[in-house]
Write a protein that holds these residues in place. Structure first.
Motif, PDB file in Angstrom:
ATOM      1  N   SER A 231       0.814  -1.223   0.000  1.00 32.87           N
ATOM      2  CA  SER A 231       0.000   0.000   0.000  1.00 32.87           C
ATOM      3  C   SER A 231       0.844   1.269   0.000  1.00 32.87           C
ATOM      4  N   ARG A 232       2.116   1.146   0.343  1.00 32.01           N
ATOM      5  CA  ARG A 232       2.990   2.326   0.313  1.00 32.01           C
ATOM      6  C   ARG A 232       3.171   2.848  -1.108  1.00 32.01           C
ATOM      7  N   ASP A 233       2.957   1.972  -2.088  1.00 31.12           N
ATOM      8  CA  ASP A 233       3.083   2.351  -3.501  1.00 31.12           C
ATOM      9  C   ASP A 233       1.701   2.646  -4.067  1.00 31.12           C
ATOM     10  N   GLN A 234       1.406   3.905  -4.278  1.00 30.53           N
ATOM     11  CA  GLN A 234       0.111   4.302  -4.830  1.00 30.53           C
ATOM     12  C   GLN A 234       0.234   4.791  -6.273  1.00 30.53           C
ATOM     13  N   ASP A 235       1.398   4.565  -6.879  1.00 31.87           N
ATOM     14  CA  ASP A 235       1.629   4.992  -8.254  1.00 31.87           C
ATOM     15  C   ASP A 235       1.519   3.854  -9.258  1.00 31.87           C
ATOM     16  N   SER A 236       1.227   2.644  -8.777  1.00 33.32           N
ATOM     17  CA  SER A 236       1.062   1.510  -9.686  1.00 33.32           C
ATOM     18  C   SER A 236      -0.205   0.757  -9.310  1.00 33.32           C
ATOM     19  N   THR A 237      -0.782   0.069 -10.288  1.00 33.15           N
ATOM     20  CA  THR A 237      -1.995  -0.706 -10.049  1.00 33.15           C
ATOM     21  C   THR A 237      -1.633  -2.036  -9.400  1.00 33.15           C
ATOM     22  N   ASP A 238      -2.663  -2.746  -8.928  1.00 34.28           N
ATOM     23  CA  ASP A 238      -2.409  -4.057  -8.329  1.00 34.28           C
ATOM     24  C   ASP A 238      -1.856  -5.042  -9.349  1.00 34.28           C
TER      25      ASP A 238
ATOM     26  N   LEU B 133     -10.071  -8.339 -18.444  1.00 32.39           N
ATOM     27  CA  LEU B 133     -10.930  -7.684 -19.435  1.00 32.39           C
ATOM     28  C   LEU B 133     -12.383  -7.801 -19.023  1.00 32.39           C
ATOM     29  N   GLY B 134     -13.150  -6.764 -19.297  1.00 31.88           N
ATOM     30  CA  GLY B 134     -14.551  -6.749 -18.918  1.00 31.88           C
ATOM     31  C   GLY B 134     -14.750  -5.966 -17.627  1.00 31.88           C
ATOM     32  N   GLY B 135     -16.008  -5.777 -17.234  1.00 31.76           N
ATOM     33  CA  GLY B 135     -16.270  -5.017 -16.026  1.00 31.76           C
ATOM     34  C   GLY B 135     -15.992  -3.537 -16.235  1.00 31.76           C
ATOM     35  N   ARG B 136     -15.333  -2.911 -15.277  1.00 27.36           N
ATOM     36  CA  ARG B 136     -15.048  -1.484 -15.385  1.00 27.36           C
ATOM     37  C   ARG B 136     -14.106  -1.205 -16.552  1.00 27.36           C
ATOM     38  N   LEU B 137     -14.528  -0.322 -17.429  1.00 23.19           N
ATOM     39  CA  LEU B 137     -13.744  -0.018 -18.622  1.00 23.19           C
ATOM     40  C   LEU B 137     -12.396   0.575 -18.255  1.00 23.19           C
ATOM     41  N   ASP B 138     -12.334   1.433 -17.223  1.00 19.03           N
ATOM     42  CA  ASP B 138     -11.049   2.039 -16.861  1.00 19.03           C
ATOM     43  C   ASP B 138     -10.051   0.979 -16.417  1.00 19.03           C
ATOM     44  N   HIS B 139     -10.534  -0.081 -15.755  1.00 17.37           N
ATOM     45  CA  HIS B 139      -9.630  -1.155 -15.339  1.00 17.37           C
ATOM     46  C   HIS B 139      -9.104  -1.929 -16.548  1.00 17.37           C
ATOM     47  N   SER B 140      -9.996  -2.210 -17.503  1.00 10.32           N
ATOM     48  CA  SER B 140      -9.560  -2.924 -18.711  1.00 10.32           C
ATOM     49  C   SER B 140      -8.543  -2.098 -19.495  1.00 10.32           C
ATOM     50  N   LEU B 141      -8.812  -0.805 -19.643  1.00 12.96           N
ATOM     51  CA  LEU B 141      -7.883   0.066 -20.370  1.00 12.96           C
ATOM     52  C   LEU B 141      -6.549   0.167 -19.646  1.00 12.96           C
ATOM     53  N   SER B 142      -6.585   0.190 -18.317  1.00 11.67           N
ATOM     54  CA  SER B 142      -5.340   0.234 -17.551  1.00 11.67           C
ATOM     55  C   SER B 142      -4.517  -1.031 -17.777  1.00 11.67           C
ATOM     56  N   ALA B 143      -5.180  -2.189 -17.814  1.00 12.16           N
ATOM     57  CA  ALA B 143      -4.466  -3.446 -18.067  1.00 12.16           C
ATOM     58  C   ALA B 143      -3.829  -3.442 -19.452  1.00 12.16           C
ATOM     59  N   ILE B 144      -4.570  -2.940 -20.447  1.00 13.37           N
ATOM     60  CA  ILE B 144      -4.018  -2.857 -21.802  1.00 13.37           C
ATOM     61  C   ILE B 144      -2.864  -1.867 -21.851  1.00 13.37           C
TER      62      ILE B 144
ATOM     63  N   ALA C  16       3.214  -0.321 -21.786  1.00 15.38           N
ATOM     64  CA  ALA C  16       4.344   0.135 -20.971  1.00 15.38           C
ATOM     65  C   ALA C  16       5.475  -0.886 -20.989  1.00 15.38           C
ATOM     66  N   ILE C  17       5.128  -2.161 -20.894  1.00 11.19           N
ATOM     67  CA  ILE C  17       6.152  -3.217 -20.891  1.00 11.19           C
ATOM     68  C   ILE C  17       6.789  -3.343 -22.263  1.00 11.19           C
ATOM     69  N   ASP C  18       5.994  -3.209 -23.322  1.00  7.98           N
ATOM     70  CA  ASP C  18       6.549  -3.247 -24.682  1.00  7.98           C
ATOM     71  C   ASP C  18       7.531  -2.096 -24.891  1.00  7.98           C
ATOM     72  N   ALA C  19       7.189  -0.915 -24.381  1.00  6.03           N
ATOM     73  CA  ALA C  19       8.093   0.232 -24.506  1.00  6.03           C
ATOM     74  C   ALA C  19       9.386  -0.020 -23.733  1.00  6.03           C
ATOM     75  N   ALA C  20       9.271  -0.652 -22.559  1.00  3.23           N
ATOM     76  CA  ALA C  20      10.466  -0.964 -21.771  1.00  3.23           C
ATOM     77  C   ALA C  20      11.345  -1.979 -22.492  1.00  3.23           C
ATOM     78  N   ARG C  21      10.715  -2.940 -23.167  1.00  2.07           N
ATOM     79  CA  ARG C  21      11.495  -3.919 -23.938  1.00  2.07           C
ATOM     80  C   ARG C  21      12.232  -3.224 -25.076  1.00  2.07           C
ATOM     81  N   SER C  22      11.574  -2.291 -25.724  1.00  8.23           N
ATOM     82  CA  SER C  22      12.210  -1.560 -26.820  1.00  8.23           C
ATOM     83  C   SER C  22      13.381  -0.731 -26.312  1.00  8.23           C
ATOM     84  N   ARG C  23      13.193  -0.074 -25.164  1.00  2.00           N
ATOM     85  CA  ARG C  23      14.292   0.708 -24.584  1.00  2.00           C
ATOM     86  C   ARG C  23      15.432  -0.177 -24.135  1.00  2.00           C
TER      87      ARG C  23
END
Length: 366
Positions: A165-172, A205-216, A221-228
């Motif tokens: 919980s100390r990290d509030q800048d990333s999702t679960d 996927l499914g349910g709250r749209l903001d959660h699905s978009l965050s997962a996508i 973000a990971i693809d960009a990190a792989r490219s870097r």
């Protein structure tokens, strides 16, 4: 196929969905024989593409239960514990196949044996949870969604609860990916043969749209990190911190699942680990398809070229470039490739930007 296309295919980056096949690994006959003999503590490393399984707080498909026994690591993200507690009641009733039960007991025995080697400072009892199905390796997150009932249930059975919980800048989900990457790195330090495992995220996927978009967005973000993490010549570099860099270094391809759909990111041709401009997708016909789509959610993808689909996308030939306007790029607010269908055993994609590859989850696994 032309010689040029054949050479491209040989060098293609491969996204193989075979790890989604619940029957992959040891044969049912071997599992049945081991179960009858009581031989339950076999090494899961025999399954070289055993996935990491992450459970989120949304409807969990039956494929989750089917992959559980093969998973190298099972993590539950915060409120996903509530979903798992309820879903597991139905899954346990369906556990009638002897071979499947054998696999489940093997995985549970390994988890319990690993716990026996650890100190009990985190409250896990040495004998708790043995021979009980569908117990995760850890519950990870900021713990603001897990119910008191679920927390007590898993705590009483020795499941580790990790409060971030100390990290509030990333999702679960992102916390789980970082945790999984750290666990895989520990394992890799003692096993030279361990390759980055694929990741299956249930309830993404499914349910709250903001959660699905965050997962996508997490996939991007990971693809960009792989490219870097690759230099200009394609060499690998272990740089950066945070969940995306950790996942890029230590985890394989990530598949999101929920409400009848699967999704994964197809890297742009120019950023793939291969020098080729082709990305090859090998669908798991036992689990997914034939419905599919390719969607550009980030940068526009220009002159996309595919094969293996009912409606393939084709770039212009040299003669057409001088006589016809270029085809429209795949992009938000423009054209997307949806409502398509897989027709071949493999699909190839060439694109100038990452694309979200979606497939339908077969009804029996939904």
């Amino acid at each position: 196929m032309s010689q040029e296309k054949a050479e491209r295919a040989d060098k293609a980056t491969v996204l193989d969905s075979a790890f989604l096949d619940p029957t992959r690994g040891r044969s049912d006959e071997e599992d049945a024989n081991d179960a009858v003999a009581g031989n339950v503590d076999l090494d899961l490393d025999d399954d070289l593409d055993a996935p990491v399984l992450i459970v989120l707080n949304h409807n969990l498909p039956r494929l989750t239960a089917a992959l559980w026994s093969r998973a190298r690591l099972v993590l539950v993200a915060d409120g996903g514990a509530n979903r798992l507690l309820e879903a597991a009641k139905g899954w346990e009733k369906e556990e009638e196949e002897l071979g499947k039960r054998g696999k489940q007991r093997r995985r549970q025995q390994q988890r319990s044996d690993d716990d026996d080697d650890d100190d009990d400072d985190d409250g896990r009892g040495k004998d708790k949870g043995k021979n009980q199905p569908f117990l995760p390796d850890a519950i990870v997150g900021d713990l603001d969604s897990i119910s008191e009932e679920a927390r007590a249930y898993y705590n009483d059975r020795g499941v580790r609860v990790v409060d971030l919980s100390r990290d509030q800048d990333s999702t679960d989900l992102q916390k789980c990916l970082a945790f999984a990457a750290a666990e895989v790195e520990k394992e890799a330090s003692s096993s030279s043969s361990l390759s980055p495992p694929p990741v299956f995220v249930a309830g993404a996927l499914g349910g709250r749209l903001d959660h699905s978009l965050s997962a996508i967005s997490t996939l991007y973000a990971i693809d960009a990190a792989r490219s870097r993490g690759r230099g200009g010549g394609g060499e690998e570099r272990n740089e950066g911190s945070g969940f995306a860099a950790a996942a890029a270094r230590s985890l394989g391809e990530i598949v999101l699942c929920g409400d009848g759909s699967l999704a994964r990111l197809v890297p742009s041709s120019s950023s793939s680990s291969s020098s080729s401009s082709v990305v090859k997708i090998i669908p798991c016909a036992a689990v997914e398809g034939p419905g599919c789509g390719l969607v550009a959610l980030g940068l526009p993808a220009k002159e996309v070229e595919t094969s293996g689909l009912k409606w393939n996308l084709e770039k212009r030939g040299e003669e057409e470039k001088n006589s016809e306007p270029p085809p429209p790029p795949l992009e938000m607010g423009g054209v997307q490739s949806t409502s398509n269908s897989i027709e071949g055993e493999e699909v190839t994609v060439r694109a100038s930007a990452p694309l979200l590859w979606t497939t339908t989850l077969r009804e029996e696994w939904s």
